[in-house]
Write a protein that holds these residues in place. Structure first.
Motif, mmCIF file in Angstrom:
data_model
loop_
_atom_site.group_PDB
_atom_site.id
_atom_site.type_symbol
_atom_site.label_atom_id
_atom_site.label_comp_id
_atom_site.label_asym_id
_atom_site.label_seq_id
_atom_site.Cartn_x
_atom_site.Cartn_y
_atom_site.Cartn_z
ATOM 1 N N UNK B 78 46.334 40.866 34.136
ATOM 2 C CA UNK B 78 45.769 40.271 35.346
ATOM 3 C C UNK B 78 46.790 40.340 36.471
ATOM 4 N N UNK B 79 46.308 40.709 37.673
ATOM 5 C CA UNK B 79 47.180 40.688 38.851
ATOM 6 C C UNK B 79 46.410 40.072 40.018
ATOM 7 N N UNK B 80 47.073 39.182 40.774
ATOM 8 C CA UNK B 80 46.391 38.494 41.869
ATOM 9 C C UNK B 80 46.656 39.108 43.249
ATOM 10 N N UNK B 81 47.592 40.063 43.341
ATOM 11 C CA UNK B 81 47.950 40.643 44.641
ATOM 12 C C UNK B 81 48.347 42.105 44.454
ATOM 13 N N UNK B 82 48.427 42.799 45.583
ATOM 14 C CA UNK B 82 48.901 44.179 45.531
ATOM 15 C C UNK B 82 50.328 44.241 44.977
ATOM 16 N N UNK B 83 51.152 43.303 45.471
ATOM 17 C CA UNK B 83 52.554 43.320 45.039
ATOM 18 C C UNK B 83 52.664 43.163 43.520
ATOM 19 N N UNK B 84 51.924 42.195 42.979
ATOM 20 C CA UNK B 84 51.983 41.992 41.530
ATOM 21 C C UNK B 84 51.377 43.192 40.798
ATOM 22 N N UNK B 85 50.384 43.799 41.423
ATOM 23 C CA UNK B 85 49.806 44.984 40.811
ATOM 24 C C UNK B 85 50.822 46.114 40.700
ATOM 25 N N UNK B 86 51.613 46.283 41.771
ATOM 26 C CA UNK B 86 52.656 47.328 41.741
ATOM 27 C C UNK B 86 53.711 46.991 40.688
ATOM 28 N N UNK B 87 54.044 45.706 40.593
ATOM 29 C CA UNK B 87 54.986 45.286 39.546
ATOM 30 C C UNK B 87 54.459 45.643 38.158
ATOM 31 N N UNK B 88 53.175 45.361 37.970
ATOM 32 C CA UNK B 88 52.567 45.627 36.656
ATOM 33 C C UNK B 88 52.597 47.123 36.349
ATOM 34 N N UNK B 89 52.272 47.925 37.355
ATOM 35 C CA UNK B 89 52.305 49.375 37.157
ATOM 36 C C UNK B 89 53.717 49.841 36.820
ATOM 37 N N UNK B 90 54.683 49.280 37.548
ATOM 38 C CA UNK B 90 56.070 49.664 37.296
ATOM 39 C C UNK B 90 56.515 49.267 35.893
ATOM 40 N N UNK B 91 55.898 48.196 35.389
ATOM 41 C CA UNK B 91 56.246 47.744 34.036
ATOM 42 C C UNK B 91 55.493 48.510 32.958
ATOM 43 N N UNK B 92 54.631 49.425 33.382
ATOM 44 C CA UNK B 92 53.958 50.260 32.389
ATOM 45 C C UNK B 92 52.481 49.951 32.184
ATOM 46 N N UNK B 93 51.958 49.008 32.944
ATOM 47 C CA UNK B 93 50.543 48.662 32.757
ATOM 48 C C UNK B 93 49.654 49.826 33.166
ATOM 49 N N UNK B 94 48.597 50.043 32.408
ATOM 50 C CA UNK B 94 47.670 51.134 32.715
ATOM 51 C C UNK B 94 46.242 50.631 32.918
ATOM 52 N N UNK B 95 46.054 49.309 32.800
ATOM 53 C CA UNK B 95 44.731 48.728 33.069
ATOM 54 C C UNK B 95 44.953 47.399 33.771
ATOM 55 N N UNK B 96 44.664 47.384 35.062
ATOM 56 C CA UNK B 96 44.857 46.163 35.850
ATOM 57 C C UNK B 96 43.528 45.425 36.022
ATOM 58 N N UNK B 97 43.621 44.114 35.955
ATOM 59 C CA UNK B 97 42.468 43.280 36.309
ATOM 60 C C UNK B 97 42.864 42.504 37.560
ATOM 61 N N UNK B 98 42.296 42.914 38.674
ATOM 62 C CA UNK B 98 42.621 42.274 39.949
ATOM 63 C C UNK B 98 41.635 41.142 40.167
ATOM 64 N N UNK B 99 42.153 39.952 40.465
ATOM 65 C CA UNK B 99 41.270 38.803 40.606
ATOM 66 C C UNK B 99 41.219 38.317 42.050
ATOM 67 N N UNK B 100 40.012 38.097 42.513
ATOM 68 C CA UNK B 100 39.823 37.349 43.747
ATOM 69 C C UNK B 100 38.536 36.544 43.619
ATOM 70 N N UNK B 101 38.426 35.525 44.458
ATOM 71 C CA UNK B 101 37.309 34.591 44.317
ATOM 72 C C UNK B 101 36.288 34.814 45.413
ATOM 73 N N UNK B 102 35.038 34.669 45.041
ATOM 74 C CA UNK B 102 33.984 34.698 46.058
ATOM 75 C C UNK B 102 34.133 33.496 46.985
ATOM 76 N N UNK B 103 34.506 32.396 46.413
ATOM 77 C CA UNK B 103 34.602 31.147 47.177
ATOM 78 C C UNK B 103 35.970 31.033 47.850
ATOM 79 N N UNK B 104 35.952 30.791 49.143
ATOM 80 C CA UNK B 104 37.217 30.718 49.878
ATOM 81 C C UNK B 104 38.151 29.611 49.372
ATOM 82 N N UNK B 105 37.692 28.378 49.226
ATOM 83 C CA UNK B 105 38.655 27.353 48.769
ATOM 84 C C UNK B 105 39.250 27.684 47.395
ATOM 85 N N UNK B 106 38.468 28.285 46.509
ATOM 86 C CA UNK B 106 39.042 28.636 45.213
ATOM 87 C C UNK B 106 40.054 29.766 45.351
#
Lengths: 307, 307
Positions: B78-106
């Protein structure tokens, strides 16, 4: 809009019967009164069976006497034989739930006779039913048997072919005794039964033992069933199966139907208050999720990313 | 016959993240290995988030390093941002789950930014995705938000309109973050999403907090969804909500689909053995029914009439 279901509260019978320590009669009466006040208009308040075999429900005649007259309450009692049915009628019962099993080994274990003998008994009891009295036919092991495994839907339908004409006005309840039915099986049998007996009111009795209680209820609802048994706090676990929960919890069904806009007549908050006390009965095995979920609903989860 | 679903095991991420006492890295690795050996072919093994905010998952890089190469395993993170996604890729991840919420407060509570910012981040991460890498888009609060209540399905569909074209090959997961979705709502949104984006692979992420986990999964399955998240032993309860359980239990889904003849590739007995150990982790809140039900299945109920 406009959709409604009837939830039949079976906790005072199916829920309490598995509890070892005797639940005082006054507690049972208070439970029925509070369930009624929460909007449960039909409650299975006990059964007429051998008090030696099932001492927990030996006080059903008194519970019936004390609760039978609650305004608007339909007080249903379970009976396994003609003789017990007549006893119940003599004690003032006006809504009998006669139980027999589709599966022969379960019927022999449960009521000590063959399904044929039970069917004949049902015929006799139906013929003896006084005016103003109603009957439900509970088909136990309609999907699965603890001894014989999966039950062929054709066997359940064949038994319906024999028994529905006996008393065309009787409600018929398809019971998932083991909780091993799956939503597809429930949908298939529900649809087949409704199509074959369009004049009959069908009910579904779910156990949540394998986590499929609400899924199975929803599958039956989608196919047109509108009467569902449930037990407050999910009481009804088998005393010989620690941790294995019993009937689907009334409050979970009330929640599910409320969320999707189907009327149940239940005041959820009042019911949940009753369920909390029922779950705390000495010896009880509680199930269901909604009690805890509602208690926690105002405390929000923290900063960890959640999906 | 021939029907199959993919169950994505999210216990090592969604299940463990709410546990207070740190689960040793070796225990996490053994959990992933045993889940994989039980037939789970895709496992969300952790997340790339601030180790300060979520120390429990601070060892995700090591878990990924040790488990990423298990034969046939898709190790999702799981990655919540582009930056964390790049970190995950650099660490060898090959399947990212990017999370964002439909609801703004959440979304603001969960990932500290507006949904628009998260959408832009998703765009950037998608554009930077190397060949051979896959992505899933997790739409949290697709049905209901802990802060704002019910989410309008139109809002979820509108967000899909914006984000599906960004990366047409991404899997999209509709997440019932609060467990307050109902089967009718799940069926409706699932059908609408599948009809609108016929080329997209959709998944559904259920929580069992209100007892509707399996019911909602079944409703999504009936409308055509074929990928389901689940957590071994139903781990994932919120630490601030005692007793409120989390994700639907993997073993309950495996049981449900097995009963209705849908292939999952899971060896249920092996999975249940893992689930028993996972439920016993210090600090864990377990859910699910199948563990206890199977343990009790050979002990039959007594003489009391049962229906």
């Amino acid at each position: 809009m406009g959709q409604a279901v009837e939830i039949v509260e079976v906790g005072p019978r199916d829920g309490l019967q598995g509890i070892g320590p005797f639940v005082p009669t006054a507690t049972k009466i208070a439970l029925v009164e509070r369930l009624h006040a929460a909007g449960l208009a039909r409650i299975e308040i006990g059964s007429f069976v051998s008090a030696a075999a099932l001492p927990q429900l030996g006080d059903t005649p008194e519970v019936l006497r004390r609760c039978g007259g609650l305004p608007g309450l339909v007080a249903q009692v379970l009976v396994p034989t003609e003789r017990r049915g007549r006893e119940a009628l003599a004690a003032g019962a006006r809504f009998l739930a006669y139980v027999l099993s589709v599966s022969e080994p379960h019927n022999r274990s449960n009521v000590r006779r063959s399904p044929d003998e039970s069917a004949e008994d049902y015929r006799r009891l139906a013929a003896a039913l006084p005016a103003g009295t109603r009957m439900r036919l509970n088909l136990a092991t309609a999907f699965d048997c603890p001894f014989a495994g999966r039950v062929d839907p054709a066997a359940t339908l064949a038994l319906l072919d024999r028994l529905v004409p006996v008393l065309p006005g009787a409600e018929v309840c398809l019971c998932d005794t083991t909780g091993r039915a799956d939503p597809d099986g429930v949908a298939t049998l529900s649809a087949a039964a409704l199509a074959r007996f369009p004049g009959t009111r069908f009910a579904f009795h779910a156990h949540d033992t394998y986590g499929l209680g609400t899924a199975n209820v929803h599958a039956a609802f989608e196919r047109g069933i509108r009467v569902f048994d449930a037990s407050v706090a999910g009481l009804g676990g088998c005393p010989f199966a620690p941790g294995a929960t019993g009937n689907v919890a009334t409050e979970d069904l009330a929640w599910m139907f409320a969320r999707r806009g189907v009327q149940t007549g239940i005041a959820l908050e009042r019911l949940v208050a009753v369920a909390r006390d029922a779950a705390a009965l000495p010896g009880a095995t509680a199930g269901g999720r909604v009690r805890d979920a509602l208690a926690a609903a105002d405390r929000l989860c923290g900063a960890a990313p959640t999906v």
